[in-house]
Design a protein around this motif. Structure first.
Motif, mmCIF file in Angstrom:
data_model
loop_
_atom_site.group_PDB
_atom_site.id
_atom_site.type_symbol
_atom_site.label_atom_id
_atom_site.label_comp_id
_atom_site.label_asym_id
_atom_site.label_seq_id
_atom_site.Cartn_x
_atom_site.Cartn_y
_atom_site.Cartn_z
ATOM 1 N N LEU A 95 0.829 -1.205 0.000
ATOM 2 C CA LEU A 95 0.000 0.000 0.000
ATOM 3 C C LEU A 95 0.863 1.253 0.000
ATOM 4 O O LEU A 95 0.576 2.222 -0.725
ATOM 5 N N ALA A 96 1.918 1.255 0.798
ATOM 6 C CA ALA A 96 2.824 2.410 0.837
ATOM 7 C C ALA A 96 3.420 2.680 -0.541
ATOM 8 O O ALA A 96 3.539 3.841 -0.974
ATOM 9 N N GLU A 97 3.786 1.615 -1.233
ATOM 10 C CA GLU A 97 4.382 1.779 -2.563
ATOM 11 C C GLU A 97 3.355 2.276 -3.581
ATOM 12 O O GLU A 97 3.667 3.094 -4.450
ATOM 13 N N LEU A 98 2.110 1.803 -3.484
ATOM 14 C CA LEU A 98 1.062 2.282 -4.379
ATOM 15 C C LEU A 98 0.782 3.765 -4.163
ATOM 16 O O LEU A 98 0.579 4.527 -5.111
ATOM 17 N N LEU A 99 0.764 4.168 -2.903
ATOM 18 C CA LEU A 99 0.453 5.564 -2.569
ATOM 19 C C LEU A 99 1.679 6.466 -2.626
ATOM 20 O O LEU A 99 1.546 7.695 -2.602
ATOM 21 N N LEU A 159 7.766 -2.203 7.658
ATOM 22 C CA LEU A 159 8.579 -2.015 6.455
ATOM 23 C C LEU A 159 10.014 -2.320 6.857
ATOM 24 O O LEU A 159 10.495 -1.817 7.881
ATOM 25 N N PRO A 160 10.691 -3.154 6.088
ATOM 26 C CA PRO A 160 12.028 -3.584 6.527
ATOM 27 C C PRO A 160 13.048 -2.471 6.456
ATOM 28 O O PRO A 160 12.903 -1.495 5.712
ATOM 29 N N LEU A 204 10.769 4.066 1.918
ATOM 30 C CA LEU A 204 9.612 4.711 2.542
ATOM 31 C C LEU A 204 9.517 4.429 4.040
ATOM 32 O O LEU A 204 8.611 4.926 4.703
ATOM 33 N N ALA A 205 10.452 3.640 4.578
ATOM 34 C CA ALA A 205 10.382 3.233 5.978
ATOM 35 C C ALA A 205 10.950 4.302 6.895
ATOM 36 O O ALA A 205 12.052 4.814 6.670
ATOM 37 N N LEU A 250 -8.308 -2.145 -3.962
ATOM 38 C CA LEU A 250 -9.027 -0.975 -4.472
ATOM 39 C C LEU A 250 -8.080 0.025 -5.131
ATOM 40 O O LEU A 250 -8.487 0.792 -6.012
ATOM 41 N N LEU A 251 -6.839 0.045 -4.701
ATOM 42 C CA LEU A 251 -5.875 1.024 -5.205
ATOM 43 C C LEU A 251 -4.825 0.382 -6.113
ATOM 44 O O LEU A 251 -3.771 0.981 -6.367
ATOM 45 N N ALA A 252 -5.111 -0.797 -6.627
ATOM 46 C CA ALA A 252 -4.113 -1.564 -7.372
ATOM 47 C C ALA A 252 -3.563 -0.817 -8.582
ATOM 48 O O ALA A 252 -2.400 -0.994 -8.959
ATOM 49 N N GLU A 253 -4.373 0.046 -9.206
ATOM 50 C CA GLU A 253 -3.929 0.760 -10.406
ATOM 51 C C GLU A 253 -3.408 2.163 -10.102
ATOM 52 O O GLU A 253 -3.011 2.889 -11.010
ATOM 53 N N HIS A 254 -3.419 2.524 -8.808
ATOM 54 C CA HIS A 254 -3.029 3.891 -8.448
ATOM 55 C C HIS A 254 -1.512 4.023 -8.394
ATOM 56 O O HIS A 254 -0.800 3.095 -8.015
ATOM 57 N N ARG A 255 -1.025 5.173 -8.755
ATOM 58 C CA ARG A 255 0.387 5.507 -8.597
ATOM 59 C C ARG A 255 0.490 6.878 -7.959
ATOM 60 O O ARG A 255 -0.106 7.846 -8.442
ATOM 61 N N GLY A 256 1.243 6.964 -6.865
ATOM 62 C CA GLY A 256 1.310 8.198 -6.093
ATOM 63 C C GLY A 256 2.109 9.299 -6.762
ATOM 64 O O GLY A 256 2.532 9.195 -7.918
ATOM 65 N N GLN A 257 2.363 10.357 -6.008
ATOM 66 C CA GLN A 257 2.978 11.574 -6.542
ATOM 67 C C GLN A 257 4.489 11.445 -6.774
ATOM 68 O O GLN A 257 5.108 12.341 -7.325
#
Length: 533
Positions: free
Chosen positions: A223-227, A241-242, A247-248, A328-335
């Motif tokens: 989810l973090a990577e998608l957003l 997150l390792p 993003l960790a 639900l956010l599988a196709e989303h790519r964040g900023q």
């Protein structure tokens, strides 16, 4: 005749219980009648507070409730501190105690171990406390306990069994091959869809992960990577997150850099975190604010509105709910700004650390890299405090301690024993100080009895160091904080441990690596100067 004590053992086994922690006493003999011939192993502690801490460490690592058998009166009161720690940290624990026979409870006549109201004491640190009045109640009460562990916010449950009922006939009681168990569900679909919409439109999203998020680690990473959202992990969430993930953020949200990130985020998703002061305001300066839109996921409906109330509350299991959000956010790519935002926090965090904390963190990370599979279980001590500021764990449930929340001293050694029993294939490192270690030092014997791969790093400054510093900062003459300490190396050796002293990072790392090659437990004492001088 099958007694209720034998039936209890059989019933626990049907729920998958494989380990119980206890100290036999005359008021629990009947509970032990069937234990030796069962598939359940019994771990003997030296003190009931320790066996509760063992159950806590076992539960955190195994995911199963830690089960304790204790006598009435002092057995239970000694266990209450460990129950309080488990209650504060949402750890599943089943405490089964004796109580005086029916008609003799709270009489005031002076029966052995008598208390005015034992159940009332226990009820303050558990989801519920139940006193049996009939043998037939036991199956239902145990089912209720596992309903708490499986379907609600996991916390201790206390069941007390009167002495005369322990030996009551139980042949007529049903013994299911496999009791029905609850499965946790995700939050409501309509609410998840709304959360996905708000996260999709966020320009500066942020995730806050707490101890309730550890089972959702893989999906939180996704989810973090998608957003493209940084993830701030509380102490009990380290490793969700390792270490090394861009993003960790394994740094306390009580420091300025992390607070600035939180304040500058327009949509914050908080997953399984209390947003409580020991994580978010550990210095009690009142500086934690969360002005953006807050979405919270929690299994506890009340928690959704404690501290900072959710703008969008999602009542449900963290793992199931985050998995649904990923779909639900599988196709989303964040900023594509998340990594830079996280890097800025890491730089700001490092610049604000004092020299001692920076040095301690450097040592901890050297030790982590030398033994990457190890779990770290801590007491309240200087190395733990430094690690809580910024230890970067490699996996969830690799870093936990009792220095926040309820904050019980003496937790480290017995909890590390419980962790090692739950996963003996992985080394466990216990971080302790000389003061807290002496609370439960007798459990050195329990570790030897079970041949555990346990390593204690014992920082010895011959005092309650943090309290000494606090007294000096408040211009109070230090009193009651300087301690006589034994020869810990000789003491550990007398219990059958390998023990040695090591000074300097290189020597400590080498001693740790050597200890990891041994089959039994090892203690490494780290001499430290008296603080404040």
């Amino acid at each position: 005749m099958k007694t209720l004590g034998v039936y209890l053992t059989e019933l626990l086994a049907t729920y998958g219980v494989d380990t119980v922690f206890g100290i036999p006493g005359v008021h629990t003999v009947e509970l032990y009648r069937g234990l030796a011939d069962s598939p359940i192993r019994h771990i003997t502690a030296r003190h009931e507070q320790s066996l509760g801490f063992m159950a806590d460490g076992y539960a955190r690592v195994s995911g199963k409730p830690g089960v304790c058998l204790v006598i009435s009166g002092p057995g239970l009161t000694n266990t209450l501190t460990a129950m309080g720690q488990a209650y504060a940290d949402s750890v599943p624990m089943l405490v089964i105690s004796g109580v005086n026979a029916l008609g003799k409870q709270g009489s005031g006549n002076g029966y052995l171990h008598e208390l005015p109201d034992q159940q009332a004491l226990a009820s303050q640190v558990c989801a519920f406390s139940h006193s049996l009045t009939r043998a037939e109640e036991l199956p239902q009460v145990l089912a209720r306990a596992f309903a708490v562990f499986d379907g609600a916010r996991p916390r201790p449950v206390h069941i007390e069994i009167p002495l005369d009922l322990m030996s009551a006939p139980a042949d007529h009681l049903p013994l299911p091959a496999q009791p029905p168990r609850l499965q946790r569900a995700a939050a409501a679909e309509s609410e998840l869809a709304l959360a996905a919409q708000q996260l999709r439109s966020a320009r500066r999203p942020l995730l806050l992960a707490g101890g309730g998020a550890t089972a959702a680690a893989d999906d939180i990473t996704r989810l973090a990577e998608l957003l493209d959202a940084p993830v701030v992990m509380t102490i009990n969430a380290r490793g969700v997150l390792p270490a090394g993930h861009p993003l960790a953020l394994s740094c306390t949200p009580s420091l300025a850099a992390a607070r600035a990130l939180i304040e500058g985020s327009d949509v914050v998703l908080a997953i399984g975190t209390e947003l409580g002061p020991t994580d978010y305001d550990m210095y009690a300066d009142g500086g934690f604010t969360l002005p953006g839109r807050l979405i919270r996921i929690d299994i506890d409906p009340q928690q959704l509105f404690r501290n900072r109330a959710a703008d969008l509350p999602l009542l449900g299991d963290a793992a199931a709910s985050v998995a649904a959000l990923c779909r639900l956010l599988a196709e989303h790519r964040g900023q594509r700004e998340g990594e830079a935002r996280a890097a800025q926090v890491r730089a700001g965090f490092a610049n604000r650390l004092d020299t001692q904390s920076r040095d301690d963190l450097a040592l901890l990370h050297q030790l982590r890299d030398a033994l990457p599979q190890a779990r770290w279980v801590g007491d309240s001590t200087r190395l733990v405090y430094a690690g809580n500021l910024g230890f970067d764990a490699l996996a969830p449930r690799q870093w936990f301690n009792a220095s926040v929340g309820f904050g019980a001293l003496g937790y480290g050694l017995p909890a590390a024993i419980g962790a090692a029993l739950a996963a003996p294939q992985q080394p466990v490192i216990c971080l302790a100080g000389d003061g807290g270690f002496q609370f439960t030092v007798a459990e050195l014997g329990s570790a030897v009895e079970n041949a555990l791969p346990l390593i204690v790093l014992l920082l010895n400054n011959r005092c309650y160091g943090e309290i000494r510093l606090a007294m000096q900062a408040a211009e109070v003459t230090p009193l009651g904080v300087d301690l006589y300490t034994p020869d810990f190396v000789a003491l550990a050796r007398s219990y059958g441990w390998h023990a040695e002293q090591a000074s300097g990072n290189a020597a400590i790392v080498a001693a740790l690596q050597a200890a990891a090659q041994r089959s039994g437990p090892s203690l490494i004492e780290i001499p430290a100067p008296l603080p404040g001088l």
